[in-house]
Write a protein that holds these residues in place. Sequence first.
Motif, PDB file in Angstrom:
ATOM      1  N   ILE A   9      65.218  61.516  45.013  1.00 41.81           N
ATOM      2  CA  ILE A   9      64.662  60.176  45.182  1.00 41.81           C
ATOM      3  C   ILE A   9      64.707  59.356  43.902  1.00 41.81           C
ATOM      4  O   ILE A   9      64.534  58.152  43.936  1.00 41.81           O
ATOM      5  CB  ILE A   9      63.210  60.219  45.710  1.00 41.81           C
ATOM      6  N   LYS A  10      64.937  60.001  42.754  1.00 42.58           N
ATOM      7  CA  LYS A  10      64.989  59.296  41.478  1.00 42.58           C
ATOM      8  C   LYS A  10      66.267  59.705  40.760  1.00 42.58           C
ATOM      9  O   LYS A  10      66.635  60.875  40.760  1.00 42.58           O
ATOM     10  CB  LYS A  10      63.768  59.648  40.634  1.00 42.58           C
ATOM     11  N   SER A  11      66.932  58.758  40.142  1.00 45.67           N
ATOM     12  CA  SER A  11      68.201  59.019  39.482  1.00 45.67           C
ATOM     13  C   SER A  11      68.053  59.980  38.309  1.00 45.67           C
ATOM     14  O   SER A  11      67.016  60.036  37.651  1.00 45.67           O
ATOM     15  CB  SER A  11      68.798  57.701  38.987  1.00 45.67           C
ATOM     16  N   HIS A  12      69.115  60.722  38.025  1.00 43.04           N
ATOM     17  CA  HIS A  12      69.124  61.663  36.914  1.00 43.04           C
ATOM     18  C   HIS A  12      69.482  60.989  35.593  1.00 43.04           C
ATOM     19  O   HIS A  12      69.399  61.612  34.539  1.00 43.04           O
ATOM     20  CB  HIS A  12      70.110  62.793  37.193  1.00 43.04           C
ATOM     21  N   ILE A  13      69.851  59.716  35.635  1.00 39.03           N
ATOM     22  CA  ILE A  13      70.254  58.992  34.423  1.00 39.03           C
ATOM     23  C   ILE A  13      69.079  58.921  33.459  1.00 39.03           C
ATOM     24  O   ILE A  13      67.963  58.571  33.831  1.00 39.03           O
ATOM     25  CB  ILE A  13      70.755  57.579  34.772  1.00 39.03           C
ATOM     26  N   GLY A  14      69.313  59.278  32.218  1.00 46.70           N
ATOM     27  CA  GLY A  14      68.282  59.221  31.191  1.00 46.70           C
ATOM     28  C   GLY A  14      67.404  60.451  31.125  1.00 46.70           C
ATOM     29  O   GLY A  14      66.502  60.513  30.296  1.00 46.70           O
ATOM     30  N   GLN A  15      67.649  61.426  31.967  1.00 50.13           N
ATOM     31  CA  GLN A  15      66.848  62.649  31.986  1.00 50.13           C
ATOM     32  C   GLN A  15      67.462  63.678  31.038  1.00 50.13           C
ATOM     33  O   GLN A  15      68.660  63.643  30.761  1.00 50.13           O
ATOM     34  CB  GLN A  15      66.780  63.222  33.401  1.00 50.13           C
ATOM     35  N   PRO A  16      66.663  64.622  30.550  1.00 46.91           N
ATOM     36  CA  PRO A  16      67.195  65.674  29.674  1.00 46.91           C
ATOM     37  C   PRO A  16      68.240  66.529  30.383  1.00 46.91           C
ATOM     38  O   PRO A  16      68.260  66.637  31.612  1.00 46.91           O
ATOM     39  CB  PRO A  16      65.958  66.516  29.352  1.00 46.91           C
ATOM     40  N   GLU A  17      69.096  67.158  29.601  1.00 41.32           N
ATOM     41  CA  GLU A  17      70.200  67.961  30.126  1.00 41.32           C
ATOM     42  C   GLU A  17      69.707  69.098  31.016  1.00 41.32           C
ATOM     43  O   GLU A  17      70.350  69.428  32.014  1.00 41.32           O
ATOM     44  CB  GLU A  17      71.023  68.530  28.968  1.00 41.32           C
ATOM     45  N   LYS A  18      68.571  69.706  30.700  1.00 39.78           N
ATOM     46  CA  LYS A  18      68.036  70.805  31.515  1.00 39.78           C
ATOM     47  C   LYS A  18      67.728  70.341  32.934  1.00 39.78           C
ATOM     48  O   LYS A  18      68.013  71.047  33.900  1.00 39.78           O
ATOM     49  CB  LYS A  18      66.761  71.377  30.898  1.00 39.78           C
ATOM     50  N   LEU A  19      67.140  69.167  33.073  1.00 41.15           N
ATOM     51  CA  LEU A  19      66.809  68.657  34.405  1.00 41.15           C
ATOM     52  C   LEU A  19      68.069  68.286  35.174  1.00 41.15           C
ATOM     53  O   LEU A  19      68.173  68.554  36.371  1.00 41.15           O
ATOM     54  CB  LEU A  19      65.883  67.445  34.300  1.00 41.15           C
ATOM     55  N   ARG A  20      69.043  67.702  34.483  1.00 42.92           N
ATOM     56  CA  ARG A  20      70.299  67.368  35.154  1.00 42.92           C
ATOM     57  C   ARG A  20      71.010  68.628  35.624  1.00 42.92           C
ATOM     58  O   ARG A  20      71.618  68.655  36.688  1.00 42.92           O
ATOM     59  CB  ARG A  20      71.208  66.568  34.226  1.00 42.92           C
ATOM     60  N   GLY A  21      70.905  69.707  34.842  1.00 44.33           N
ATOM     61  CA  GLY A  21      71.502  70.974  35.235  1.00 44.33           C
ATOM     62  C   GLY A  21      70.856  71.551  36.480  1.00 44.33           C
ATOM     63  O   GLY A  21      71.541  72.108  37.352  1.00 44.33           O
ATOM     64  N   CYS A  22      69.534  71.429  36.583  1.00 45.28           N
ATOM     65  CA  CYS A  22      68.821  71.903  37.780  1.00 45.28           C
ATOM     66  C   CYS A  22      69.276  71.129  39.013  1.00 45.28           C
ATOM     67  O   CYS A  22      69.525  71.720  40.062  1.00 45.28           O
ATOM     68  CB  CYS A  22      67.315  71.761  37.605  1.00 45.28           C
ATOM     69  N   LEU A  23      69.382  69.822  38.878  1.00 46.87           N
ATOM     70  CA  LEU A  23      69.812  68.999  40.014  1.00 46.87           C
ATOM     71  C   LEU A  23      71.237  69.339  40.429  1.00 46.87           C
ATOM     72  O   LEU A  23      71.527  69.472  41.615  1.00 46.87           O
ATOM     73  CB  LEU A  23      69.709  67.513  39.665  1.00 46.87           C
ATOM     74  N   LEU A  24      72.106  69.510  39.459  1.00 47.83           N
ATOM     75  CA  LEU A  24      73.493  69.852  39.754  1.00 47.83           C
ATOM     76  C   LEU A  24      73.582  71.230  40.407  1.00 47.83           C
ATOM     77  O   LEU A  24      74.357  71.440  41.334  1.00 47.83           O
ATOM     78  CB  LEU A  24      74.330  69.808  38.480  1.00 47.83           C
ATOM     79  N   GLY A  25      72.761  72.157  39.951  1.00 53.43           N
ATOM     80  CA  GLY A  25      72.736  73.491  40.528  1.00 53.43           C
ATOM     81  C   GLY A  25      72.303  73.498  41.982  1.00 53.43           C
ATOM     82  O   GLY A  25      72.712  74.369  42.756  1.00 53.43           O
TER      83      GLY A  25
END
Length: 58
Positions: A9-25
């Motif tokens: 529901i919220k974009s991953h832009i501007g988030q730390p790399e760890k959180l982006r990795g979780c979303l991608l996973g």
Amino acid sequence: MSELKVTLIKSHIGQPEKLRGCLLGMGLTKREKTVVLKDTPEIRGMIAKVSHMVRVEE
């Protein structure tokens, strides 16, 4: 085994790399994308890290 329906529901832009990795996973690459995942402890942990960015339905 039960399944979880997870929606970004919220974009991953501007988030730390760890959180982006979780979303991608979890396969969440775009806003409003929904994926169906198995309810495992690993997936629950990923959801807990990004709980402020996703909506979960059981």
